[in-house]
Design a protein around this motif. Structure first.
Motif, PDB file in Angstrom:
ATOM      1  N   GLY A 105       0.802  -1.221   0.000  1.00  0.00           N
ATOM      2  CA  GLY A 105       0.000   0.000   0.000  1.00  0.00           C
ATOM      3  C   GLY A 105       0.831   1.264   0.000  1.00  0.00           C
ATOM      4  N   SER A 106       0.162   2.367  -0.317  1.00  0.00           N
ATOM      5  CA  SER A 106       0.842   3.654  -0.476  1.00  0.00           C
ATOM      6  C   SER A 106       1.529   4.112   0.799  1.00  0.00           C
ATOM      7  N   CYS A 107       0.888   3.885   1.941  1.00  0.00           N
ATOM      8  CA  CYS A 107       1.465   4.383   3.192  1.00  0.00           C
ATOM      9  C   CYS A 107       2.791   3.713   3.484  1.00  0.00           C
ATOM     10  N   ALA A 108       2.846   2.405   3.287  1.00  0.00           N
ATOM     11  CA  ALA A 108       4.097   1.694   3.559  1.00  0.00           C
ATOM     12  C   ALA A 108       5.141   2.033   2.490  1.00  0.00           C
ATOM     13  N   ASN A 109       4.689   2.270   1.257  1.00  0.00           N
ATOM     14  CA  ASN A 109       5.645   2.568   0.190  1.00  0.00           C
ATOM     15  C   ASN A 109       6.295   3.926   0.371  1.00  0.00           C
ATOM     16  N   THR A 110       5.454   4.955   0.568  1.00  0.00           N
ATOM     17  CA  THR A 110       5.972   6.328   0.522  1.00  0.00           C
ATOM     18  C   THR A 110       5.469   7.207   1.653  1.00  0.00           C
ATOM     19  N   GLY A 112       2.383   7.744   1.758  1.00  0.00           N
ATOM     20  CA  GLY A 112       1.049   7.941   1.211  1.00  0.00           C
ATOM     21  C   GLY A 112       0.505   9.327   1.447  1.00  0.00           C
ATOM     22  N   MET A 113      -0.757   9.370   1.822  1.00  0.00           N
ATOM     23  CA  MET A 113      -1.389  10.686   2.005  1.00  0.00           C
ATOM     24  C   MET A 113      -0.996  11.306   3.340  1.00  0.00           C
ATOM     25  N   PHE A 114      -0.327  10.552   4.200  1.00  0.00           N
ATOM     26  CA  PHE A 114       0.057  11.105   5.496  1.00  0.00           C
ATOM     27  C   PHE A 114       1.395  11.820   5.373  1.00  0.00           C
ATOM     28  N   ASN A 115       1.329  12.988   4.767  1.00  0.00           N
ATOM     29  CA  ASN A 115       2.531  13.784   4.534  1.00  0.00           C
ATOM     30  C   ASN A 115       2.781  14.642   5.766  1.00  0.00           C
ATOM     31  N   THR A 116       2.937  13.994   6.922  1.00  0.00           N
ATOM     32  CA  THR A 116       2.962  14.723   8.184  1.00  0.00           C
ATOM     33  C   THR A 116       4.207  14.396   8.993  1.00  0.00           C
ATOM     34  N   TYR A 117       4.299  15.033  10.155  1.00  0.00           N
ATOM     35  CA  TYR A 117       5.467  14.891  11.017  1.00  0.00           C
ATOM     36  C   TYR A 117       5.553  13.515  11.668  1.00  0.00           C
ATOM     37  N   ALA A 118       4.437  12.802  11.777  1.00  0.00           N
ATOM     38  CA  ALA A 118       4.419  11.594  12.599  1.00  0.00           C
ATOM     39  C   ALA A 118       4.531  10.311  11.796  1.00  0.00           C
ATOM     40  N   THR A 119       4.627  10.397  10.466  1.00  0.00           N
ATOM     41  CA  THR A 119       4.593   9.207   9.626  1.00  0.00           C
ATOM     42  C   THR A 119       5.938   8.994   8.946  1.00  0.00           C
ATOM     43  N   VAL A 120       6.411   7.750   8.981  1.00  0.00           N
ATOM     44  CA  VAL A 120       7.644   7.412   8.263  1.00  0.00           C
ATOM     45  C   VAL A 120       7.338   7.435   6.766  1.00  0.00           C
ATOM     46  N   GLN A 121       8.145   8.130   6.007  1.00  0.00           N
ATOM     47  CA  GLN A 121       7.864   8.306   4.578  1.00  0.00           C
ATOM     48  C   GLN A 121       8.437   7.135   3.784  1.00  0.00           C
ATOM     49  N   GLY A 122       7.844   5.962   4.034  1.00  0.00           N
ATOM     50  CA  GLY A 122       8.281   4.755   3.340  1.00  0.00           C
ATOM     51  C   GLY A 122       9.054   3.842   4.270  1.00  0.00           C
ATOM     52  N   GLY A 135      -1.381   0.931  -4.338  1.00  0.00           N
ATOM     53  CA  GLY A 135      -2.810   0.861  -4.045  1.00  0.00           C
ATOM     54  C   GLY A 135      -3.118   1.420  -2.682  1.00  0.00           C
ATOM     55  N   CYS A 136      -4.373   1.812  -2.511  1.00  0.00           N
ATOM     56  CA  CYS A 136      -4.770   2.411  -1.236  1.00  0.00           C
ATOM     57  C   CYS A 136      -6.217   2.028  -0.952  1.00  0.00           C
ATOM     58  N   ALA A 137      -6.503   0.903  -0.362  1.00  0.00           N
ATOM     59  CA  ALA A 137      -5.559  -0.171  -0.119  1.00  0.00           C
ATOM     60  C   ALA A 137      -5.505  -1.087  -1.340  1.00  0.00           C
ATOM     61  N   PRO A 138      -4.425  -1.862  -1.532  1.00  0.00           N
ATOM     62  CA  PRO A 138      -4.393  -2.819  -2.632  1.00  0.00           C
ATOM     63  C   PRO A 138      -5.465  -3.894  -2.435  1.00  0.00           C
ATOM     64  N   ARG A 139      -6.031  -4.342  -3.544  1.00  0.00           N
ATOM     65  CA  ARG A 139      -6.992  -5.445  -3.467  1.00  0.00           C
ATOM     66  C   ARG A 139      -6.272  -6.732  -3.080  1.00  0.00           C
ATOM     67  N   PRO A 140      -6.979  -7.714  -2.541  1.00  0.00           N
ATOM     68  CA  PRO A 140      -6.327  -9.001  -2.248  1.00  0.00           C
ATOM     69  C   PRO A 140      -5.675  -9.619  -3.472  1.00  0.00           C
ATOM     70  N   GLU A 141      -6.243  -9.363  -4.663  1.00  0.00           N
ATOM     71  CA  GLU A 141      -5.619  -9.875  -5.882  1.00  0.00           C
ATOM     72  C   GLU A 141      -4.209  -9.320  -6.052  1.00  0.00           C
ATOM     73  N   THR A 142      -4.028  -8.043  -5.688  1.00  0.00           N
ATOM     74  CA  THR A 142      -2.697  -7.438  -5.798  1.00  0.00           C
ATOM     75  C   THR A 142      -1.714  -8.133  -4.869  1.00  0.00           C
TER      76      THR A 142
ATOM     77  N   LEU B 205      11.539  11.869   1.149  1.00  0.00           N
ATOM     78  CA  LEU B 205      10.952  12.345  -0.096  1.00  0.00           C
ATOM     79  C   LEU B 205       9.499  12.671   0.194  1.00  0.00           C
ATOM     80  N   ARG B 206       9.189  13.955   0.179  1.00  0.00           N
ATOM     81  CA  ARG B 206       7.854  14.364   0.605  1.00  0.00           C
ATOM     82  C   ARG B 206       6.863  14.441  -0.546  1.00  0.00           C
ATOM     83  N   ASP B 207       7.345  14.432  -1.771  1.00  0.00           N
ATOM     84  CA  ASP B 207       6.429  14.478  -2.908  1.00  0.00           C
ATOM     85  C   ASP B 207       6.056  13.049  -3.274  1.00  0.00           C
ATOM     86  N   THR B 208       4.913  12.581  -2.749  1.00  0.00           N
ATOM     87  CA  THR B 208       4.565  11.181  -2.944  1.00  0.00           C
ATOM     88  C   THR B 208       4.085  10.886  -4.350  1.00  0.00           C
TER      89      THR B 208
END
Lengths: 169, 268
Positions: A105-110, A112-122, A135-142, B205-208
């Motif tokens: 999913g996007s959050c674990a990859n990059t 994701g949408m949590f472009n904040t101070y408390a989230t690891v960016q990937g 995906g956000c979230a990826p389907r089970p097929e993915t 990298l902040r630009d997702t």
């Protein structure tokens, strides 16, 4: 021994298959990828759905384990917060070699949408990642496709090669 | 001749703005307009100084001195029947007034009324803990400390609740950047690998949404994958995605696209 007489040659051959050590070891490894239960957020729901009856991960040999000592692959399913970052490193270190990581999913990859101070960016800032699932979230097929690609990746390596410990740096 | 005005973004701008527009305020009513609130206010006034009081959206708002908060909440709980502290926190007014406004939202199930107790403290001041009166204040005061840095005197466990214990900075201050300061940006790297690892791991990298198709280290074009680190020219051959290995699997015949026939004529 069987009591009755078996005609081994009736179907055109003995019930014996010849193969190489590499192939048999990789066959075992790639068909018993036990995953560490690691649902961090809503991707965890999709991961659970993949394990349940409809998508049925068991037929790939993927069984979820609650202990890193028994797991081969860590499926990071969800948002990794900075507070939790040290624990994912600890759990990854506790897994035995050979081990793989799927970032789901996007959050674990990059981040994701949590472009904040408390989230690891990937999560690849903390642990080495083998496979990124979009995906956000990826389907089970993915996730199924990801596990199949991971199986392919495992089979492509020589099993007899000495295992080098995977480290981020 | 009229001066030329560029009209590039004329549609993006507001068509008409009223010079005399005043944004509507929620009307404030006198406390006397409600009997129950008036009686409650009299009870509070008998004990402590009240700076201001009014009714807004059917809830009474009372401003008190910060030193009286325990006394007022105890009075409301024991004598005025406001048995629940539904919420409490602070509001950052540092830029405007150099301090914080702290509010306690009280609920009376019997009277079916809500009261908001408000008080203003200057920067750096602490408040009296009301954890002894309401258990819900336990975590609320910890959160207030975590997010604003306001300490509550007399709290049994005055530590951060959401952020890690070794975190620096108070994230809900209006001056705190949403994407974090220097400390936040390197927190997990510093903690796990040490400061020396900053150069190796690199900044966040902040630009997702960033996708660089010429970067084969981080990205792979689906169906045109190349080994990691290859220089991309744009003429990569197409890789067929196969679940099976080249050799195939016992008893399963691999589907070969070259041997298949595509019927173009729909009428055939």
């Amino acid at each position: 021994m069987a009591q009755h007489k078996i005609n081994y040659t009736q179907n055109g051959g003995l019930p014996v298959a010849l193969t190489s050590i590499d192939k048999i070891v990789n066959w075992g490894r790639s068909n018993s990828i036990w995953a560490l239960t690691y649902g961090l957020a809503c991707c965890g729901i999709e991961m659970m759905a993949s394990g349940a009856s409809r998508y049925d991960f068991d037929r790939f040999g993927t069984i979820f384990r609650a202990s890193p000592r028994q797991a081969d692959v860590m499926i990071v399913a969800g948002t990794l917060t900075k507070k939790h970052a040290e624990f994912i490193k600890r759990l990854y270190d506790q897994m035995t070699e050979p081990k793989w990581v799927i970032s789901m999913g996007s959050c674990a990859n990059t981040g994701g949408m949590f472009n904040t101070y408390a989230t690891v960016q990937g999560v690849d800032r903390i642990i080495p990642v083998d496979l990124y699932l979009p995906g956000c979230a990826p389907r089970p097929e993915t996730l199924q496709y990801g596990v199949m690609l991971l199986q392919k990746k495992i089979r492509a390596n020589k099993a007899s090669r000495a295992q080098t410990a995977k480290r981020l740096m | 001749m009229r001066a030329y005005k560029p009209k590039d973004n004329v549609q993006a701008k507001a068509y008409y703005t009223d010079r005399y527009y005043v944004s509507p305020q929620v009307p404030k009513l006198h406390v006397e307009s409600d009997e129950i609130f008036a009686a409650d206010l009299e009870a509070i006034k008998a004990k402590v100084d009240v700076l201001d009081a009014y009714i807004q959206v059917e809830q009474m708002v009372v401003f008190i001195n910060p030193s009286d908060n325990y006394k007022v909440l105890e009075l409301l709980r024991d004598e005025c029947d406001y048995t629940q502290l539904s919420e409490m926190s602070a509001i950052d007014w540092l830029a405007d007034r150099g301090g914080f406004e702290i509010f306690y939202q009280m609920l009376s199930m019997n009277k079916r009324k809500r009261i908001r107790i408000k008080m203003f403290i200057n920067k750096g001041e602490a408040v009296n803990s009301v954890e002894k009166l309401f258990r819900s204040a336990d975590w609320s005061e910890r959160e207030m400390f975590d997010m604003f840095g306001i300490e509550a005197n007399g709290h049994p466990f005055m530590k951060r609740i959401l952020m890690p214990y070794d975190w620096q900075g108070y994230p809900l201050l209006k001056t705190y950047p949403l994407q974090g300061d220097e400390f936040a940006a390197w927190y997990e790297v510093d903690k796990i690998y040490g400061k020396e690892a900053r150069d190796i791991i690199g900044p966040e990298l902040r630009d997702t949404a960033k996708v660089d198709r010429y970067d084969s280290e981080r990205f792979a074009r689906l169906g045109h994958e190349v080994p990691k680190g290859t220089k991309i020219t744009g003429n990569e051959p197409k890789n067929e995605q196969n679940y099976q290995e080249e050799g195939g699997v016992f008893m399963i015949k691999k589907f070969d696209k070259k041997d298949s026939v595509v019927v173009d004529d729909p009428q055939r």
